[in-house]
Each structure stands twice: as structure tokens, then as C-alpha cells.
Design an enzyme around this catalytic site. Structure first.
Site, PDB file in Angstrom:
ATOM      1  N   HIS A 224       2.944  -1.563  -9.306  1.00 27.44           N
ATOM      2  CA  HIS A 224       2.121  -0.422  -9.927  1.00 27.44           C
ATOM      3  C   HIS A 224       2.517  -0.085 -11.407  1.00 27.44           C
ATOM      4  CE1 HIS A 224       5.368   2.192  -8.209  1.00 27.44           C
ATOM      5  NE2 HIS A 224       4.942   2.873  -9.223  1.00 27.44           N
ATOM      6  N   ASP A 254       4.833  -4.423  -3.636  1.00 26.06           N
ATOM      7  CA  ASP A 254       4.729  -3.583  -4.772  1.00 26.06           C
ATOM      8  C   ASP A 254       6.000  -3.788  -5.779  1.00 26.06           C
ATOM      9  OD1 ASP A 254       3.965  -1.567  -6.454  1.00 26.06           O
ATOM     10  OD2 ASP A 254       5.537  -0.202  -5.639  1.00 26.06           O
ATOM     11  N   GLY A 341       8.079   7.547 -13.682  1.00 31.21           N
ATOM     12  CA  GLY A 341       8.804   6.785 -14.680  1.00 31.21           C
ATOM     13  C   GLY A 341      10.009   6.169 -14.066  1.00 31.21           C
ATOM     14  N   ASN A 342      10.403   6.800 -12.931  1.00 31.57           N
ATOM     15  CA  ASN A 342      11.348   6.231 -12.391  1.00 31.57           C
ATOM     16  C   ASN A 342      11.400   4.950 -11.754  1.00 31.57           C
ATOM     17  OD1 ASN A 342      12.950   9.082 -12.575  1.00 31.57           O
ATOM     18  ND2 ASN A 342      14.476   7.630 -12.307  1.00 31.57           N
ATOM     19  N   SER A 343       9.917   4.548 -11.356  1.00 28.86           N
ATOM     20  CA  SER A 343       9.482   3.369 -10.724  1.00 28.86           C
ATOM     21  C   SER A 343       9.981   2.073 -11.389  1.00 28.86           C
ATOM     22  CB  SER A 343       7.951   3.540 -10.526  1.00 28.86           C
ATOM     23  OG  SER A 343       7.690   4.409  -9.564  1.00 28.86           O
ATOM     24  N   LEU A 400      -9.835 -20.977  -1.076  1.00 26.92           N
ATOM     25  CA  LEU A 400     -10.056 -20.997   0.330  1.00 26.92           C
ATOM     26  C   LEU A 400     -11.412 -21.524   0.466  1.00 26.92           C
ATOM     27  CD1 LEU A 400      -8.203 -18.089   1.571  1.00 26.92           C
ATOM     28  CD2 LEU A 400      -7.396 -20.407   1.949  1.00 26.92           C
TER      29      LEU A 400
END
Length: 494
Positions: A224, A254, A341-343, A400
Site C-alpha cells: 500500500h 501487503d 508514514g511508518n508503514s 488463464l
């Protein structure tokens, strides 16, 4: 004021001076204020026209009212409550009884015994009542059971590792952390479903330098953080900034990998930065000290400390733009602050080793100190796969051969379907139809990775070429949506 109100044929009592009383009948109540008239029945108390000293008005609580003569020889003011004041008879001293103390002592003992019996019965009743009402048990042992030889031991004590000064660890670990800025196009929602305005926007996050090869530096982050990126920039510990690009993403976990060309990084910066040391996340225990590093609020790298609050947590996160809900499992919960912002930043153990990739914070006015990180036990294999895999050129890409749409959380709960990609149509002559996938089936995974949307399915297939064989997890409508695995040989675009 009217006189003789509240008439009554009641008596008036007179003190005779010898401790006895006599009475005469009056035609009404004697006033508390008199108003200058005898046997007045009006209530003028608390008034200013009352008869001076006998009033609760101007002279109330004064010299004659509960004052110098109050409760004295002229108690209650000589004309109050009647024509004559009650004079208290002289108090006679009683002769001391030599047996008085013994009698009192006996009474005290008796009272004590009675109190003990009553209190004991009362306390037993209270205990019983509490036990019935609140489930409180007061039984401490079984009378019929013999004494056990097993002794309950005390808890062991030790010395906790105090993270009062983590500057040494942080100075080293920050060399492996970067700030990421994502530039993308944001389209606002228009009125009545009409198209809104589009404009350039930026978001910030964090990354951890994992490895390098002869050409690129590889940085792990969250999906993200880099999602929908049109341009990415990376800032290192010396505040130098370079351009970056997405190497690969895994929306289901994620996770993402960003790559930076080594040729774009100065030698001075290369001498300052380092790759992170990965710790053993499988050995982490609840209560272990931990450190979170990240680009909080886009201000640059910052540090928070805490402990591991819980392990193997599962959370559901809703995409703000699409409304899609994704579920992540096996997360590390910590009370170290995980702010916007720590992500993508590093969660370190007390040795300065990376044990997790910071991912999310539980945001609620009633909740404090609940953040989550993806355990490196789960993250590292995916990160390594994203580094080594190369996306296939569109001309060689494998498909597919289906048309489908997402099964959202709401649709899944409403119709009893599994989350994934609903197959609207299996195209004739393509790989999916040849493998037995039919209209109404739901694709839930590919090559062992869970799939919850068409976007995730396409992302996984972007690394596969025409002719590659993939393992597809599919919930078959014909079998009441029981899940099965089928081998599908991918077809070309045409």
C-alpha cells in the site's frame, strides 16, 4: 396580617415552677411572633413586624433568641411557646451503686457475644449471597480431602531488558532504513456519480534495505506504500534522494520490493548505508522489547519503543478508495507507536535485528498502543521471491482465459461465497476451460498464494509466460463451493 388564622380549641401549657404543668384552652395557636396580641394565630415568623425579641426576624438568633438566654434560665425566650417559660428543675445527684460497674461489664460481655453470633451469621449470609450473585467462591479446600503434599511454588523472577537507551542500536539500524515518497494521480468523487477532478498527489512511507546485486539495491516495503505509483523517490540516512521503481508486489500479504539502480547512488552514500540484519522472528515471545523505525508523518526517520504485545494476530483492512477488505494473518502486535508514514519500516528486537515489517495501526478513539507488523518469518520468502522474479513482457505474457469480478466481503457474506475472483465466463479454447474451470466457480488462489481480487490475480500472472503451468485453487459451484486445486496451462493473449 389576619389574626386568628388556623383556629383550634387546643390547650396552652403553663409551667407551675415546681416541675409540673397545667393547661388552659385557647381559641387558637400561639404565634411564633405574637404581633403584639395575645393568642394570635397568624404565622409572622421570619417577618420584620414580629414582637421583637420573640421573632425569628430582626432579632432572630440575637441577644434573646438562642443567644445569651438561649437554653438558659429563660430558655426559648420567656414568652415563646406559651405565657411562661419552662424552667429546668435542678438536677439531683444519684448515689453510686457499688455493683454498677459489674452490671455494665456483664452487659458488655453479653452484647459482644450476641454481636459475634449475629455478625458471623451475617457474614456467612453475605458470602453466600455474593457467591450466588457474582459467582464468587469462598471455598478454600475440601474438608473431606486429605492434605496434599504438592506445594504451589512462587513465580520465577529475573532481570528485564530495559530499553531506556537504544541510541546505539538505532544509529546502526537507521543506515538500513529509507523514506519513500509515492507520486500518483488522485481522482476525486464527483457529484451524483459524475467524474471528479484528477490531480497529482503524494504519500509517504518507509522501506528496509534487504539486499543488492551488481546492478540494483533492493528495498522491502508495504504494497500500500507503493500502490498506483507513477514515480517513486527514496531518501537514505544521509538525506540524499534518488529515483526508484517497483520491482514487484504481493497485495495478498501487503508486501512490495522497490529497486534502486546502484549507479544513481553516490559513493559517499553507498559507504554510509547498510543492508538490514534479519532476526529470527519465530523465537519472538510476548513481552520481548522491540523498536519501531519509520518515516512518521513524512518528517523523516523516527524511533518508538515498546514490547511485543501479542503474536499471530489477524486483522481486516479496508481500502479507502475501493472499499475492498483484505485480511492479514500471522502479524506481530506491538505497543510501539506505528504512525502514518511508518508503514514498510523495520520492527527490531533488542539486538537491533529486523523481526517484522511495520504494516498497520488500529485507529480508534478508544484504542491506544495497538500496532501490527508482518513477521519476517512470513515476509522474507515473499520478499526474496519478488526480488528474483522478473515480470514477463506483454507479448509473452500468459493468461488463464476467464472473465471475472471480485467477490467482496459483503457479497461473500450475503451469498455464501468464498472471497476471490468469481468466474463470469471461461473462454472457449483457453487454459481455464481446458482445466475444468466453469462459469460460477470462484478462484481463491494461485501457486499457493491467496487471491482476493482480479488485480491480485493479474499481478501474479504478470510473472508467468504463455505455456507456463500454474496451480489454481478454485471453489467449484457444482460441489457446493468446496475448494480444489487444478493445473492450468496458460494461454496467450490471442
Amino acid at each position: 396580617m389576619n389574626e386568628n388564622n388556623y383556629q383550634n380549641q387546643g390547650p396552652t401549657y403553663h409551667a407551675n415552677g415546681d416541675g409540673t404543668w397545667s393547661s388552659t384552652n385557647n381559641s387558637g395557636y400561639n404565634s411564633y411572633s405574637n404581633n403584639g396580641a395575645t393568642n394570635s394565630s397568624s404565622y409572622e415568623s421570619y417577618g420584620n413586624t414580629a414582637n421583637g425579641n420573640n421573632s425569628y426576624g430582626n432579632n432572630s438568633y440575637g441577644s434573646n433568641s438562642y443567644g445569651n438566654n438561649a437554653y438558659g434560665n429563660s430558655a426559648y425566650n420567656s414568652t415563646a411557646y406559651g405565657n411562661a417559660a419552662y424552667t429546668k428543675p435542678p438536677r439531683q445527684k444519684k448515689k453510686k451503686d457499688p455493683n454498677r460497674f459489674s452490671v455494665k461489664l456483664a452487659k458488655c460481655v453479653a452484647i459482644a457475644l450476641v454481636f459475634g453470633l449475629v455478625a458471623g451469621a451475617t457474614f456467612t449470609g453475605v458470602q453466600y449471597g455474593l457467591g450466588k450473585t457474582f459467582g464468587i467462591s469462598t471455598i478454600v479446600g475440601d474438608k473431606d480431602k486429605e492434605n496434599s503434599s504438592i506445594a504451589v511454588s512462587n513465580t520465577s523472577v529475573g532481570k528485564a531488558v530495559q530499553l531506556t537507551d537504544v541510541s546505539g542500536l538505532v544509529q546502526e539500524a537507521m543506515k538500513a532504513c529509507v523514506s519513500i515518497t509515492n507520486t500518483y494521480t488522485y481522482t476525486s468523487q464527483g457529484f451524483f456519480g459524475m467524474g471528479g477532478q484528477s490531480y497529482e498527489a503524494t504519500s509517504c512511507g518507509t522501506g528496509v534495505i534487504i539486499s543488492q546485486d551488481e546492478k540494483y539495491l533492493y528495498i522491502a516495503s508495504n504494497n500500500h506504500v507503493v500502490e498506483d505509483a507513477e514515480a517513486l523517490t527514496v531518501q537514505f540516512c544521509d538525506e540524499s534522494t534518488v529515483a526508484a521503481e517497483v520491482k514487484g508486489t504481493d497485495a495478498s500479504s501487503d508486501l512490495a520490493v522497490v529497486k534502486v539502480e546502484l549507479s544513481s547512488i553516490s559513493d559517499e552514500t553507498l559507504n554510509k548505508i547498510k543492508t538490514a540484519t534479519i532476526g529470527d522472528a519465530s523465537s519472538v515471545l510476548v513481552g520481548n522489547a522491540c523498536i519501531a523505525i519509520g518515516n512518521a508523518l513524512g518528517y523523516g526517520q523516527s524511533v518508538t519503543t515498546g514490547v511485543v504485545s501479542a503474536l499471530n494476530r489477524s486483522i481486516s483492512v479496508q481500502d479507502e478508495s475501493t472499499g475492498a477488505i483484505s485480511t492479514y494473518s500471522g502479524l506481530i502486535q506491538t505497543d510501539a507507536a506505528i504512525n502514518p508514514g511508518n508503514s514498510g519500516g523495520a520492527l527490531l528486537n533488542a539486538n537491533g535485528e529486523v523481526i517484522g515489517i511495520n504494516s498497520a495501526k488500529y485507529s480508534d478513539t478508544n484504542v491506544e498502543g495497538v500496532g501490527y507488523a508482518i513477521s519476517m518469518t512470513d515476509a522474507l520468502p515473499i520478499i526474496q521471491q519478488l526480488i528474483t522474479q522478473e515480470k514477463v513482457e506483454e507479448a509473452r505474457a500468459g493468461y488463464l482465459g476467464i472473465q471475472g469480478y471480485d467477490v467482496s466481503e459483503d457479497v461473500a457474506s450475503k451469498y455464501g461465497l468464498p472471497k476471490g475472483v468469481y468466474v463470469y465466463q471461461a473462454l472457449a479454447g483457453k487454459g481455464a476451460q481446458a482445466a475444468g474451470i466453469e462459469s460460477g466457480d470462484v478462484i481463491t488462489g494461485i501457486n499457493g498464494t491467496q487471491i482476493t481480487s482480479m488485480t491480485e490475480l493479474q499481478e501474479k500472472l504478470s510473472y508467468c509466460a504463455e505455456g507456463d503451468v500454474v496451480t489454481v485453487s478454485v471453489a467449484k459451484r457444482a460441489n457446493n463451493y468446496e475448494e480444489a486445486e487444478v493445473q492450468v496451462t496458460l494461454s496467450g493473449k490471442n
